[in-house]
Design a protein around this motif. Structure first.
Motif, mmCIF file in Angstrom:
data_model
loop_
_atom_site.group_PDB
_atom_site.id
_atom_site.type_symbol
_atom_site.label_atom_id
_atom_site.label_comp_id
_atom_site.label_asym_id
_atom_site.label_seq_id
_atom_site.Cartn_x
_atom_site.Cartn_y
_atom_site.Cartn_z
ATOM 1 N N VAL A 17 0.827 -1.195 0.000
ATOM 2 C CA VAL A 17 0.000 0.000 0.000
ATOM 3 C C VAL A 17 0.866 1.251 0.000
ATOM 4 O O VAL A 17 0.470 2.303 -0.464
ATOM 5 C CB VAL A 17 -0.922 -0.025 1.243
ATOM 6 N N ALA A 66 0.946 9.960 3.316
ATOM 7 C CA ALA A 66 0.889 9.602 4.732
ATOM 8 C C ALA A 66 -0.577 9.362 5.051
ATOM 9 O O ALA A 66 -1.458 10.053 4.527
ATOM 10 C CB ALA A 66 1.447 10.713 5.598
ATOM 11 N N SER A 67 -0.818 8.363 5.884
ATOM 12 C CA SER A 67 -2.218 8.063 6.170
ATOM 13 C C SER A 67 -2.378 7.676 7.619
ATOM 14 O O SER A 67 -1.431 7.256 8.299
ATOM 15 C CB SER A 67 -2.705 6.929 5.270
ATOM 16 N N ILE A 68 -3.585 7.789 8.078
ATOM 17 C CA ILE A 68 -3.914 7.432 9.452
ATOM 18 C C ILE A 68 -5.425 7.311 9.559
ATOM 19 O O ILE A 68 -6.174 7.885 8.757
ATOM 20 C CB ILE A 68 -3.387 8.491 10.448
ATOM 21 N N GLY A 69 -5.864 6.535 10.562
ATOM 22 C CA GLY A 69 -7.296 6.408 10.790
ATOM 23 C C GLY A 69 -7.552 6.034 12.232
ATOM 24 O O GLY A 69 -6.650 5.559 12.937
ATOM 25 N N ILE A 70 -8.787 6.234 12.689
ATOM 26 C CA ILE A 70 -9.149 5.852 14.036
ATOM 27 C C ILE A 70 -10.630 5.499 14.051
ATOM 28 O O ILE A 70 -11.442 6.083 13.330
ATOM 29 C CB ILE A 70 -8.848 6.960 15.068
ATOM 30 N N SER A 71 -10.969 4.522 14.896
ATOM 31 C CA SER A 71 -12.364 4.138 15.069
ATOM 32 C C SER A 71 -12.573 3.625 16.499
ATOM 33 O O SER A 71 -11.694 2.940 17.031
ATOM 34 C CB SER A 71 -12.726 3.035 14.061
ATOM 35 N N PRO A 72 -13.696 3.968 17.102
ATOM 36 C CA PRO A 72 -14.726 4.862 16.590
ATOM 37 C C PRO A 72 -14.285 6.323 16.635
ATOM 38 O O PRO A 72 -13.178 6.614 17.077
ATOM 39 C CB PRO A 72 -15.908 4.603 17.537
ATOM 40 N N THR A 76 -9.265 2.088 18.052
ATOM 41 C CA THR A 76 -8.307 1.396 17.179
ATOM 42 C C THR A 76 -7.689 2.396 16.234
ATOM 43 O O THR A 76 -8.397 3.105 15.508
ATOM 44 C CB THR A 76 -9.012 0.289 16.377
ATOM 45 N N MET A 84 -5.433 2.907 12.901
ATOM 46 C CA MET A 84 -5.230 2.073 11.731
ATOM 47 C C MET A 84 -4.648 2.875 10.583
ATOM 48 O O MET A 84 -4.510 4.102 10.676
ATOM 49 C CB MET A 84 -6.557 1.441 11.306
ATOM 50 N N GLY A 85 -4.319 2.165 9.532
ATOM 51 C CA GLY A 85 -3.912 2.810 8.290
ATOM 52 C C GLY A 85 -2.484 3.299 8.257
ATOM 53 O O GLY A 85 -2.092 4.012 7.331
ATOM 54 N N GLN A 100 -0.444 -2.640 10.950
ATOM 55 C CA GLN A 100 -1.063 -1.372 10.582
ATOM 56 C C GLN A 100 -2.028 -0.855 11.628
ATOM 57 O O GLN A 100 -2.559 0.242 11.474
ATOM 58 C CB GLN A 100 -1.822 -1.533 9.261
ATOM 59 N N THR A 101 -2.291 -1.642 12.648
ATOM 60 C CA THR A 101 -3.281 -1.221 13.635
ATOM 61 C C THR A 101 -2.723 -1.354 15.039
ATOM 62 O O THR A 101 -1.839 -2.159 15.321
ATOM 63 C CB THR A 101 -4.569 -2.054 13.518
ATOM 64 N N GLY A 161 -2.486 13.442 11.354
ATOM 65 C CA GLY A 161 -3.024 12.925 12.602
ATOM 66 C C GLY A 161 -4.540 12.900 12.511
ATOM 67 O O GLY A 161 -5.135 13.343 11.515
ATOM 68 N N VAL A 162 -5.152 12.339 13.522
ATOM 69 C CA VAL A 162 -6.618 12.362 13.588
ATOM 70 C C VAL A 162 -7.033 12.963 14.917
ATOM 71 O O VAL A 162 -6.339 12.821 15.929
ATOM 72 C CB VAL A 162 -7.255 10.962 13.464
#
Lengths: 585, 311
Positions: B31, B38-44, B63, B65-66, B103-104, B144-145
């Motif tokens: 990926v 640059a990537s990032i994610g968060i849940s919830p 979590t 992620m990404g 990744q997580t 960032g998130v």
């Protein structure tokens, strides 16, 4: 010991002496007798042939005895009538049994007699005073009772016969002999299909017209079609097969019930029915019938989605943007778990519902997910009614979120995700589906990717003179654009902040950088960057097409201070994504 | 020996070369083949619930992620809650390390509300980001998130719960029937079902037994957890069954479901049905085993006695 040996010796000696003595005595007496010589005289007498009689003290009887309770079976051989002759001339004899009191000596082959009417049987020539056996073959004997008359006739030329005897006992072995006939049996039927677990009734079209004594009754024994014979008993045994059921005795058309097991395959099974009369005499042949249990629709139960837990979706950059969501259920079929042809799962947002989840839509409907046996309850055999199934839905990163408390959090905050499991059995049109009782939430995933033209990722303002600004920043300024792509399942806003740009001891203030979500001219547009993360309404929509995520640019410009050292300045700009208001997705 | 070592070296070299070349043509971070991303994610993306009482402690897992798996990533968590910053704790810490190849990563945000907390609405946020990148030229972009938390402190009691699923595990004849219910407490007070009733139905549709129990564990506020209820299964013979489950909240039938389960022939009964099983449980069998046992004991005693006499 010595005393014993002595006494044995004396006994032996005594015996020896006595034996010798008596031997001498016998020899002398014999020879004395023989020594008397007789004078020969010729004599002559003619002995006439006399008819034999039934030997006194010997019975004339049926073997086995036949009466109304235990008659002889029609068509069976081996039933006999026996008697013993006593001939004054010691001649061999024939035993003959007739249907009337009429016999003709030497009326048969050789010296054998014959009957005046029907001959039931004739024995072979038998030694005088030896019991003769006369075998009766009842084939074709249509009546139930036959008077019989037995004669003994000597086996000589000029044969003579005794007077008749109709038996000497009163235990059923005397005349008449009774004949039992086979029951009539033309068909067997099962009365139509019934459900597994229910009774199927097999009825035989059968009767028996014998009525000597009491009327004969009939029963039916139903076996598998590999049965070659039936051994009556409690219960009866089907030789080479298995017993389904047997009736009690009745006047006609006996029936019995077989309780079909549950589960029970809905396939045709052929039974073989045997009918017997109350004397345990079977019909001449069996009859067969094929029955098929009803097909029963499968039943889906124990439906779950993601084990009852909320779903956290991977973003597009994690695991290929796919999250496995497991659906499970148990499918039970009263025709056996082997009757289940296919099981499918459907996963959908409740606002769509099972009825409207008719085509794949990675936002809200995962359609016709293939399910397979799994989860511990396997389909072991035809005797197993149920199996557990597992289906895995590959949810995409942009599946609609249903968490939150208001329309700002999510367009679908009041909904959940549910699944329905559909089971089809191998009979067309036979199916069942069940929806999970309580749905789960799909959580919001805030995720994005920032792309720049330069590796790093970085942006660059290029080479600028002191006091100059970026001027018009547009799509041609590729090094000054950051592109934000939505890789989660919510729309995005952005928080932007930055640091001083520095070179040696020189600094360019943070606020000298400007940004805008569309092209702008530095002097008249854009928003000054802050050192504090500040939210801006980027309003990037939620991605709805899997291969085409939503993107949005941010244009960057700068003003170089009028007094500043020459060199390559560096700094860091922070782009934080945050969930945008759902009304703007 | 020399030739063996030489061959071994050659094989090792080939092996290393193959591995090296494969990483060039098949990068581990497929990926992230591009360095300009640059990537990032968060849940919830927020708190699941929004009404809390003073004195409560609430925990929620998030979590991350990404992130680029081609390198180890250190993620920094920063709370921005103003004067209630001290209510919040990141567990295990405010620095999360996501190992290379992954990744997580997960963490828990724990909010401990003081007993005397004022009744008011709050809007706070926390950020997850990477550390400041090393940069000597141009403007580095760091991503960032931000997660916004909207909630209120109130003494209002919210009683809201649901049953996510129930199940009855297969069991052996004679054992207890065990029902497991996954209860999601969406309110801020502890809850439990008033009772859970099961109508046991056989394949012919006959109800063979009805059982109910009110002995159910409580589920704490804002927690989803499984509770077990045991029932006497006497009278339920081996076979396939459905359990028609009803969960009550007071007199209200809150939840109904149909679950399938099997009752299996007990291993004890299976053993008892064998020839050996029948023998050992019969009078002659018990007598023989008893005599045999006594004989063995006597033998061992006498053997021990003889040994001690020899000494």
């Amino acid at each position: 010991m010595k005393v014993k040996v002595t006494s044995i010796k004396s006994i032996f000696s005594t015996l020896l002496v006595l034996t010798a003595f008596f031997t001498i005595v016998l020899y002398v007496s014999k020879n004395v007798g023989e020594k008397v010589e007789a004078t020969d005289t010729d004599t002559e007498v003619t002995i006439q042939s006399s008819p034999p009689v039934f030997k006194s003290g010997e019975d004339v009887y049926e073997d086995t005895a036949s009466d109304a309770t235990t008659p002889w079976d029609e068509g069976q051989s081996g039933q006999t009538i026996k008697a013993t002759s006593e001939d004054p001339n010691d001649d061999n004899y024939f035993l003959i049994v007739c249907s009337s009191a009429s016999v003709t000596p030497e009326g048969g082959t050789g010296n054998a007699p014959s009957c005046g009417a029907t001959q039931f049987c004739l024995s072979s020539s038998t030694t005088d005073e030896t019991e003769a056996t006369c075998t009766v073959n009842t084939s074709g004997y249509s009546s139930e009772s036959y008077d019989w008359y037995a004669y003994v006739c000597d086996d000589v030329s000029g044969s003579q016969c005794s007077s008749s005897s109709q038996g000497t006992l009163s235990d059923g072995s005397e005349s008449p002999f009774k004949v039992n006939h086979r029951p009539s049996f033309s068909a067997v039927n099962d009365g139509g299909s019934v459900d597994p677990g229910s009774n199927v009734t097999f009825t035989a079209t059968a009767s028996d017209s014998d009525s000597d004594g009491t009327s004969d009754t009939v029963k039916v024994v139903v076996c598998t079609n590999t049965t070659t014979a039936v051994v009556l008993g409690t219960p009866s045994t089907c030789t080479g097969g298995t017993l389904y059921c047997e009736s009690s005795y009745g006047a006609s058309d006996p029936s019995c019930q077989y309780t079909q097991p549950n589960p029970y395959r809905d396939i045709s099974r052929t039974v073989r029915a045997f009918v017997f009369d109350s004397h345990e005499y079977g019909a001449s042949t069996y009859q067969e019938d094929a029955f098929t249990p009803n097909n029963i629709d499968p039943v889906v139960s124990s439906v779950t989605v993601n084990g009852g837990s909320n779903v956290t979706l991977n973003d597009e950059n994690t695991s290929g943007g796919i999250t496995s969501v497991v659906l499970t259920a148990t499918v039970t079929d009263n025709n056996s778990c082997n009757d289940i042809a296919s099981v499918q799962g459907f996963l959908y947002r409740t606002g769509i519902g099972y009825a409207s989840c008719t085509a794949q839509d990675n936002n809200n409907c995962y359609y016709q997910i293939s399910c397979s046996v799994g989860g511990g309850n396997t389909c072991d055999s035809d005797n197993d009614a149920s199996a557990s199934y597992t289906c895995t839905a590959s949810m995409r990163y942009h599946g609609d979120p249903t968490d939150g408390a208001s329309l700002t959090d999510s367009t679908w905050y009041a909904e959940t995700w549910k699944d329905t499991i559909l089971a089809n059995d191998n009979t067309g049109g036979s199916s069942h589906n069940l929806e999970v009782t309580t749905g789960v939430e799909v959580n919001s995933t805030t995720a994005f990717t920032v792309t720049t033209a330069l590796a790093g990722p970085k942006i660059s303002y290029g080479s600028m003179a002191a006091g100059a600004d970026s001027g018009l920043v547009d799509n041609s300024d590729t090094n000054q654009i950051t592109t934000m792509a939505v890789t989660g399942n919510v729309g995005l806003d952005a928080q932007l902040s930055g640091t001083l740009m520095t070179y040696s001891t020189y600094e360019i203030p943070i606020a000298n950088q400007k940004h805008n979500f569309s092209s702008f001219t530095y002097s008249s547009g854009g928003t000054a960057l802050s050192g504090t993360a500040t939210e801006y309404e980027h309003n990037l929509a939620k991605t709805t097409v899997t291969a085409s995520h939503v993107t949005g640019p941010t244009y960057w410009g700068i003003l170089v201070p009028s007094v500043v050292g020459s060199g390559t300045y560096s700094g860091t700009n922070y782009i934080n994504g945050l969930k945008g208001e759902a009304q703007s997705w | 020996m020399f030739y063996v070592m030489k061959i071994r070296n050659i094989i090792s070299a080939i092996f290393v070369s193959v591995i090296f070349l494969s990483t060039q043509f098949f990068p581990i971070h497929a990926v992230y083949a591009q360095d300009n991303q640059a990537s990032i994610g968060i849940s919830p993306s927020g708190f699941r619930y929004n009404t809390f009482m003073p004195g409560m402690t609430y925990e929620q897992e998030f979590t991350i992620m990404g992130v680029d798996p081609s390198t180890q990533n250190s993620m920094f968590l920063t709370m921005d809650a103003g004067d209630i910053n001290d209510w919040f704790t990141f567990v295990p810490s405010n620095e999360i390390t996501i190992p290379q190849g992954e990744q997580t990563g997960t963490f828990t945000l724990r909010m401990t509300i003081p007993k005397g907390a004022e009744f008011k609405d709050h809007n706070v946020q926390f950020r997850v980001g990477f550390g400041k990148p090393e940069n000597t030229s141009q403007v580095a972009i760091a991503v960032g998130v931000t997660v916004v938390l909207n909630f209120k402190i109130s003494d209002e009691e919210l009683r809201d719960w649901e049953v996510r699923l129930v199940s009855i595990a297969d069991f052996y004849e004679g054992d207890d029937m065990v029902l497991t219910a996954k209860i999601n407490n969406k309110g801020n007070v502890d809850v439990k079902p008033t009772k859970i009733k099961v109508d046991v139905e056989d394949l012919n549709g006959n109800i063979v037994k009805t059982v109910e129990s009110s002995t159910v564990d409580e589920v704490p506020a804002y927690v989803m957890q499984e509770v077990e209820v045991k029932y006497d299964s006497k009278g339920i013979v081996p076979g396939d069954y459905f359990g028609n489950v009803t969960v009550y909240d007071g007199d209200n039938e809150l939840y109904k479901d149909k679950v399938a389960f099997k009752v299996m022939i007990s291993t004890k009964k299976k053993f008892m049905d064998t020839t050996f099983g029948k023998f050992v449980t019969s009078v002659p069998g018990i007598a023989l085993l008893s005599v045999g046992g006594v004989a063995i004991i006597l033998f061992l005693i006498s053997r021990r006695k003889r040994k001690s006499e020899k000494k």
